[in-house]
Design an enzyme around this catalytic site. Structure first.
Site, PDB file in Angstrom:
ATOM      1  N   SER A   1      -5.460  -8.634  25.856  1.00  0.00           N
ATOM      2  CA  SER A   1      -4.348  -8.600  24.893  1.00  0.00           C
ATOM      3  C   SER A   1      -4.473  -9.783  23.946  1.00  0.00           C
ATOM      4  O   SER A   1      -5.014 -10.828  24.324  1.00  0.00           O
ATOM      5  CB  SER A   1      -3.016  -8.702  25.641  1.00  0.00           C
ATOM      6  OG  SER A   1      -1.962  -8.938  24.734  1.00  0.00           O
TER       7      SER A   1
ATOM      8  N   TYR B   1       1.779 -13.149  32.008  1.00  0.00           N
ATOM      9  CA  TYR B   1       1.032 -12.032  31.411  1.00  0.00           C
ATOM     10  C   TYR B   1      -0.130 -12.577  30.574  1.00  0.00           C
ATOM     11  O   TYR B   1      -1.252 -12.087  30.667  1.00  0.00           O
ATOM     12  CB  TYR B   1       1.999 -11.187  30.568  1.00  0.00           C
ATOM     13  CG  TYR B   1       1.380 -10.005  29.848  1.00  0.00           C
ATOM     14  CD1 TYR B   1       1.090  -8.821  30.529  1.00  0.00           C
ATOM     15  CD2 TYR B   1       1.120 -10.055  28.481  1.00  0.00           C
ATOM     16  CE1 TYR B   1       0.552  -7.724  29.862  1.00  0.00           C
ATOM     17  CE2 TYR B   1       0.585  -8.969  27.804  1.00  0.00           C
ATOM     18  CZ  TYR B   1       0.302  -7.803  28.500  1.00  0.00           C
ATOM     19  OH  TYR B   1      -0.242  -6.720  27.829  1.00  0.00           O
TER      20      TYR B   1
HETATM   21  P1  NAD Z   1       2.329   2.029  29.386  1.00  0.00           P
HETATM   22  O1  NAD Z   1       3.408   1.417  30.189  1.00  0.00           O
HETATM   23  O2  NAD Z   1       2.638   3.172  28.478  1.00  0.00           O
HETATM   24  O3  NAD Z   1       1.110   2.462  30.328  1.00  0.00           O
HETATM   25  C1  NAD Z   1       0.723   1.729  31.450  1.00  0.00           C
HETATM   26  C2  NAD Z   1       0.287   2.711  32.523  1.00  0.00           C
HETATM   27  O4  NAD Z   1      -0.196   1.963  33.639  1.00  0.00           O
HETATM   28  C3  NAD Z   1       1.427   3.601  33.024  1.00  0.00           C
HETATM   29  O5  NAD Z   1       1.004   4.951  33.029  1.00  0.00           O
HETATM   30  C4  NAD Z   1       1.697   3.069  34.432  1.00  0.00           C
HETATM   31  O6  NAD Z   1       2.180   4.058  35.322  1.00  0.00           O
HETATM   32  C5  NAD Z   1       0.304   2.566  34.820  1.00  0.00           C
HETATM   33  N1  NAD Z   1       0.338   1.585  35.899  1.00  0.00           N
HETATM   34  C6  NAD Z   1       1.214   0.563  36.087  1.00  0.00           C
HETATM   35  N2  NAD Z   1       0.932  -0.098  37.217  1.00  0.00           N
HETATM   36  C7  NAD Z   1      -0.156   0.500  37.754  1.00  0.00           C
HETATM   37  C8  NAD Z   1      -0.917   0.284  38.939  1.00  0.00           C
HETATM   38  N3  NAD Z   1      -0.601  -0.704  39.798  1.00  0.00           N
HETATM   39  N4  NAD Z   1      -1.971   1.093  39.182  1.00  0.00           N
HETATM   40  C9  NAD Z   1      -2.278   2.106  38.348  1.00  0.00           C
HETATM   41  N5  NAD Z   1      -1.588   2.372  37.212  1.00  0.00           N
HETATM   42  C10 NAD Z   1      -0.538   1.578  36.929  1.00  0.00           C
HETATM   43  O7  NAD Z   1       1.705   0.817  28.553  1.00  0.00           O
HETATM   44  P2  NAD Z   1       0.578   0.700  27.430  1.00  0.00           P
HETATM   45  O8  NAD Z   1       1.188  -0.073  26.322  1.00  0.00           O
HETATM   46  O9  NAD Z   1      -0.099   1.982  27.156  1.00  0.00           O
HETATM   47  O10 NAD Z   1      -0.393  -0.310  28.195  1.00  0.00           O
HETATM   48  C11 NAD Z   1      -1.724  -0.028  28.554  1.00  0.00           C
HETATM   49  C12 NAD Z   1      -2.471  -1.336  28.682  1.00  0.00           C
HETATM   50  O11 NAD Z   1      -2.510  -1.979  27.403  1.00  0.00           O
HETATM   51  C13 NAD Z   1      -1.829  -2.367  29.625  1.00  0.00           C
HETATM   52  O12 NAD Z   1      -2.847  -3.033  30.350  1.00  0.00           O
HETATM   53  C14 NAD Z   1      -1.152  -3.339  28.679  1.00  0.00           C
HETATM   54  O13 NAD Z   1      -0.990  -4.612  29.251  1.00  0.00           O
HETATM   55  C15 NAD Z   1      -2.133  -3.341  27.543  1.00  0.00           C
HETATM   56  N6  NAD Z   1      -1.627  -3.816  26.253  1.00  0.00           N
HETATM   57  C16 NAD Z   1      -0.570  -3.191  25.670  1.00  0.00           C
HETATM   58  C17 NAD Z   1      -0.115  -3.649  24.454  1.00  0.00           C
HETATM   59  C18 NAD Z   1       1.071  -3.022  23.768  1.00  0.00           C
HETATM   60  O14 NAD Z   1       1.597  -3.625  22.836  1.00  0.00           O
HETATM   61  N7  NAD Z   1       1.516  -1.846  24.173  1.00  0.00           N
HETATM   62  C19 NAD Z   1      -0.750  -4.725  23.821  1.00  0.00           C
HETATM   63  C20 NAD Z   1      -1.846  -5.337  24.448  1.00  0.00           C
HETATM   64  C21 NAD Z   1      -2.280  -4.859  25.663  1.00  0.00           C
END
Ligand code: NAD
Length: 249
Positions: A140, A155
């Site tokens: 991130s 985080y």
């Molecule tokens: P989201 O919450 O829509 O998706 C996350 C998914 O991970 C969900 O389907 C959830 O059920 C699953 N999950 C959670 N804990 C888990 C576990 N222990 N084992 C298996 N699956 C698990 O979020 P997103 O925004 O699509 O995030 C995806 C990735 O992107 C994450 O790693 C997040 O940290 C990263 N990220 C997101 C952003 C943002 O702004 N959305 C920015 C930078 C990084």
């Protein structure tokens, strides 16, 4: 099509508006067979069914080593091999440094960082045997700029740990034909913020984004597709920003 015949695992890909499912859709459209692994087994099965074709969805808690091993064994049984691993699962929590409890710290590290260790440890022996593979890990912009967007310092720490872990993996497994890279998104419009991103926060964040919009899940899916494909055949240990210019360095 960029991924014809490739077999891919994507973790954390069951959330309807998430980056993982957008990636699964793009991979399927590019000719890949996709295994969605998510802590929510029912949602994983539904997500895989929504892709049509011969994709599968399995329950897997990436923070649990044996859960990773069991899920990967089922994917190999079903697909016969794995070419691509997208370590995408993650959780966040908007708390300040002094408010981080030991349990908060552990859960954020366990899912975002240790989950990458466990799932990769389950997959790499198979990639190694085939002398080929591409692994992409979700970090991130929070790791690079010390947070300040949504997630707390724990985080940022976990996502910074991902960068070090992935670079070390790239070094260790390059000789086996396995590439390992990271993506560092800025703020992407998904449900990870769980309704806690206020309009005021959003306006403030937009002021710092030269492209003047939040990212979309598809913006990140495109980079994962590049890293999974042979277009990136000579790219390993790299960190690719997907942040609209929020951090230019
Ligand atoms: P989201 O919450 O829509 O998706 C996350 C998914 O991970 C969900 O389907 C959830 O059920 C699953 N999950 C959670 N804990 C888990 C576990 N222990 N084992 C298996 N699956 C698990 O979020 P997103 O925004 O699509 O995030 C995806 C990735 O992107 C994450 O790693 C997040 O940290 C990263 N990220 C997101 C952003 C943002 O702004 N959305 C920015 C930078 C990084």
């Amino acid at each position: 099509m960029l991924l014809t015949g490739k077999m891919a695992i994507i973790s954390g890909a069951a959330s309807p508006r998430g980056i993982g499912l957008a990636t699964a859709r793009r991979f399927a459209a590019e000719g890949a067979r996709v295994a969605i692994l998510d802590i929510d087994a029912g949602a994983a099965a539904d997500a895989a069914a929504s892709l049509g074709g011969s994709h599968i969805g399995l329950g897997c808690d990436v923070a649990d080593k044996s859960s990773c091993e069991q899920a990967v064994a089922r994917v190999i049984e079903s697909f016969g091999g794995i070419d691509v691993l997208i370590n995408n699962a993650g959780i966040t929590q908007p708390v300040k440094f002094l408010d981080i409890s030991p349990a908060d710290w552990d859960r954020i590290q366990d899912v975002n960082l240790k989950g990458i260790l466990f799932l990769s440890q389950a997959v790499i022996p198979h990639m190694r045997a085939r002398k080929s593979g591409s692994i992409a890990c979700m970090s991130s912009v929070s790791a690079q700029r010390g947070g300040g967007i949504f997630g707390g310092p724990h985080y940022s720490a976990a996502k910074a740990g991902v960068l070090g872990l992935a670079k070390a993996m790239a070094r260790e497994f390059g000789p086996d034909g396995i590439r390992v890279n990271c993506v560092t998104p800025g703020l992407i419009g998904t449900d990870i913020t769980a309704g806690k991103l206020s309009d005021e926060m959003r306006v403030k964040i937009l002021e710092g984004i030269p492209l003047n919009r939040l990212g979309t899940a598809e913006d990140v899916a495109g980079i994962y597709t590049f890293l999974a494909s042979d277009l990136s055949a000579y790219v390993t240990g790299a960190v690719i920003d997907v942040n609209g210019g929020m951090l230019i360095h």
